[in-house]
Scaffold this active site. Sequence first.
Site, PDB file in Angstrom:
ATOM      1  N   LYS A  88       0.861  -1.191   0.000  1.00  0.00           N
ATOM      2  CA  LYS A  88       0.000   0.000   0.000  1.00  0.00           C
ATOM      3  C   LYS A  88       0.890   1.231   0.000  1.00  0.00           C
ATOM      4  CE  LYS A  88      -3.943  -2.292   0.647  1.00  0.00           C
ATOM      5  NZ  LYS A  88      -5.181  -2.260  -0.082  1.00  0.00           N
TER       6      LYS A  88
ATOM      7  N   LYS B 244      -2.203   1.270  -2.698  1.00  0.00           N
ATOM      8  CA  LYS B 244      -2.472   0.196  -3.645  1.00  0.00           C
ATOM      9  C   LYS B 244      -1.967   0.500  -5.049  1.00  0.00           C
ATOM     10  CE  LYS B 244      -6.836  -0.864  -4.170  1.00  0.00           C
ATOM     11  NZ  LYS B 244      -8.071  -1.345  -3.519  1.00  0.00           N
TER      12      LYS B 244
ATOM     13  N   LYS C 241       1.727  -9.464  -1.420  1.00  0.00           N
ATOM     14  CA  LYS C 241       0.985  -9.530  -2.684  1.00  0.00           C
ATOM     15  C   LYS C 241       0.757  -8.145  -3.274  1.00  0.00           C
ATOM     16  CE  LYS C 241      -3.667  -9.763  -2.608  1.00  0.00           C
ATOM     17  NZ  LYS C 241      -4.229  -8.404  -2.425  1.00  0.00           N
TER      18      LYS C 241
ATOM     19  N   ASP D 286      -1.695  -5.426  -5.095  1.00  0.00           N
ATOM     20  CA  ASP D 286      -3.123  -5.163  -4.952  1.00  0.00           C
ATOM     21  C   ASP D 286      -3.841  -5.580  -6.235  1.00  0.00           C
ATOM     22  OD1 ASP D 286      -5.365  -4.386  -3.465  1.00  0.00           O
ATOM     23  OD2 ASP D 286      -4.182  -2.823  -2.502  1.00  0.00           O
ATOM     24  N   GLU D 287      -5.167  -5.697  -6.149  1.00  0.00           N
ATOM     25  CA  GLU D 287      -5.907  -6.289  -7.270  1.00  0.00           C
ATOM     26  C   GLU D 287      -5.864  -5.436  -8.533  1.00  0.00           C
ATOM     27  OE1 GLU D 287      -7.286  -5.316  -4.424  1.00  0.00           O
ATOM     28  OE2 GLU D 287      -8.578  -3.628  -4.986  1.00  0.00           O
TER      29      GLU D 287
ATOM     30  N   HIS E 299      -7.755 -13.592  -6.186  1.00  0.00           N
ATOM     31  CA  HIS E 299      -8.456 -12.429  -5.642  1.00  0.00           C
ATOM     32  C   HIS E 299      -9.842 -12.428  -6.261  1.00  0.00           C
ATOM     33  CE1 HIS E 299      -9.358  -8.339  -4.398  1.00  0.00           C
ATOM     34  NE2 HIS E 299      -8.279  -8.368  -3.641  1.00  0.00           N
TER      35      HIS E 299
ATOM     36  N   LYS F 289     -13.281  -5.261   6.985  1.00  0.00           N
ATOM     37  CA  LYS F 289     -14.029  -4.141   6.386  1.00  0.00           C
ATOM     38  C   LYS F 289     -15.042  -4.574   5.322  1.00  0.00           C
ATOM     39  CE  LYS F 289     -10.929  -2.944   2.509  1.00  0.00           C
ATOM     40  NZ  LYS F 289      -9.891  -2.089   1.962  1.00  0.00           N
TER      41      LYS F 289
HETATM   42  C1  CAP Z   1      -7.086  -5.479   1.621  1.00  0.00           C
HETATM   43  C2  CAP Z   1      -7.340  -5.460   0.151  1.00  0.00           C
HETATM   44  C3  CAP Z   1      -8.202  -6.547  -0.502  1.00  0.00           C
HETATM   45  C4  CAP Z   1      -9.514  -6.869   0.162  1.00  0.00           C
HETATM   46  C5  CAP Z   1     -10.594  -7.435  -0.723  1.00  0.00           C
HETATM   47  C6  CAP Z   1      -7.981  -4.149  -0.135  1.00  0.00           C
HETATM   48  O1  CAP Z   1      -6.473  -4.291   2.057  1.00  0.00           O
HETATM   49  O2  CAP Z   1      -6.155  -5.477  -0.545  1.00  0.00           O
HETATM   50  O3  CAP Z   1      -8.389  -6.179  -1.829  1.00  0.00           O
HETATM   51  O4  CAP Z   1      -9.167  -7.795   1.134  1.00  0.00           O
HETATM   52  O5  CAP Z   1     -11.635  -8.014  -0.030  1.00  0.00           O
HETATM   53  O6  CAP Z   1      -7.523  -3.457  -1.034  1.00  0.00           O
HETATM   54  O7  CAP Z   1      -8.979  -3.853   0.507  1.00  0.00           O
HETATM   55  P1  CAP Z   1      -6.601  -3.723   3.550  1.00  0.00           P
HETATM   56  P2  CAP Z   1     -11.838  -9.603   0.086  1.00  0.00           P
HETATM   57  O8  CAP Z   1      -5.967  -4.753   4.455  1.00  0.00           O
HETATM   58  O9  CAP Z   1      -5.855  -2.417   3.564  1.00  0.00           O
HETATM   59  O10 CAP Z   1      -8.066  -3.555   3.825  1.00  0.00           O
HETATM   60  O11 CAP Z   1     -10.569 -10.196   0.622  1.00  0.00           O
HETATM   61  O12 CAP Z   1     -12.971  -9.715   1.032  1.00  0.00           O
HETATM   62  O13 CAP Z   1     -12.160 -10.114  -1.263  1.00  0.00           O
HETATM   63 MG    MG Z   2      -6.833  -5.070  -2.461  1.00  0.00          MG
END
Ligand code: CAP
Ligand code: MG
Length: 403
Positions: free
Chosen positions: A145, A147, A171, A173-174, A261, A301
């Site tokens: 982060k 991201k 990892k 980010d998506e 993801h 969250k």
């Molecule tokens: C977590 C995360 C993931 C979420 C997606 C984000 O970051 O990288 O994409 O976990 O949800 O960008 O939110 P944080 P899920 O730890 O900063 O929240 O795993 O439920 O699919």
């Molecule tokens: Mg993410």
Amino acid sequence: MSYIDLYYRPDKDLVCEFYVEPAKGLSVKEAAEHLAGESSVGTWTEVQTSTPRIRKMAAKVFSIKGNQVKIAYPQELFEPGNMPQIMSSIAGNIFGMKVVENLRLLDIDFPKDIVKSFKGPEIGLEDLRKITGIKGRPILGTIYKPKLGLNPWEMEELAYRVYSAGLDYTKDDENLCSMSFNKFEDRVPRILGVADKIKSEQGRTVIYAANITAPAHEMLKRAQLVKDHGGKCIMIDIMTAGWSGLQYIREQNLGMIIHAHRAMHAAFTRNPKHGISMLAIAKAARLCGVTALHAGTVVGKMEGPKEEVVQIDSFLKSDFYGMKKVMPIASGGLHPMLVPDLLKILGTDMVITFGGGLWGHPGGPESGVRAIRQSADAFMQKIPIQEYAKSHKELAEALKTWK
Ligand code: CAP
Ligand code: MG
């Protein structure tokens, strides 16, 4: 022709459970009849081209309890090993039909022969444990982060800082793929170089899930690049890349961990009355061969009811006609304070990733890593987290920051 047969008992069929809310003026039974037709051999009216042989292939509504409807589909309706085709049938046109106000695919019971027609994970939960050498505790990781915005040099430095402080897994980010400020081919060799350095300095095999999400031909090139640099893990946004993209990569037998993801899933999993359940998605993802899957946290969250997240986690780790198990990933809004509840609800067989809950630690990334590890250690040693924090300052600071 009728698609209702309440005396029918499915044997080798694929069975779907739906929540059906019929349109005004229709009964659940009438709506179900249309759904079974459209999702198998029928259309809105009788057609002259139908024959007894084809009518035998029709889906059968065999159970109606209130709004819960079960439909059995003969196996010959499906192309073995083709997830897009299966979804086009059982999760296709029916969601848009005027005969339903709302429709949700709650669960899919895949019969053995269909399960066997898919490859499943090449690398499963147990292989991931073996590769990392981590036993008896969750695998702890982070998402870099911010991201988007970091460049490969910055990520390389951050990777070294968090891995050398003891983190197991990092990892992308998506939505970090290959952008002008951070090209995939610049980033991956650098972070994997750090992983090699950690191996020689600490003897630990750390994982980097490089996000290869892109059109399929490009995903393969990126996966190959990861492999060429000694990487063991690729990440795919399986909902946006699609079942075909996932199957294409899995079927290369690259011998790599596939971190799945699920970004975009909530567009169809979130509304409890309409769409597709995350459990159904998780089943399909296991068939298509993911190693690890974002499955929800309950405490973080992102939305996801406890009962369902528990059900998904236990499916991923259950016996499924001998198919390898999948490691659940808990992610999204996690920080040390939430770890005991998370582990109590879902068990310790999981990857936990912390984005903000690591990079937001006031003491910096190394303190963030230590606080996370301390929170897991406290749970494993059955010591209340507040108690453990008295002798672990990074954890104490994290608990002060995020309550
Ligand atoms: C977590 C995360 C993931 C979420 C997606 C984000 O970051 O990288 O994409 O976990 O949800 O960008 O939110 P944080 P899920 O730890 O900063 O929240 O795993 O439920 O699919
Ligand atoms: Mg993410």
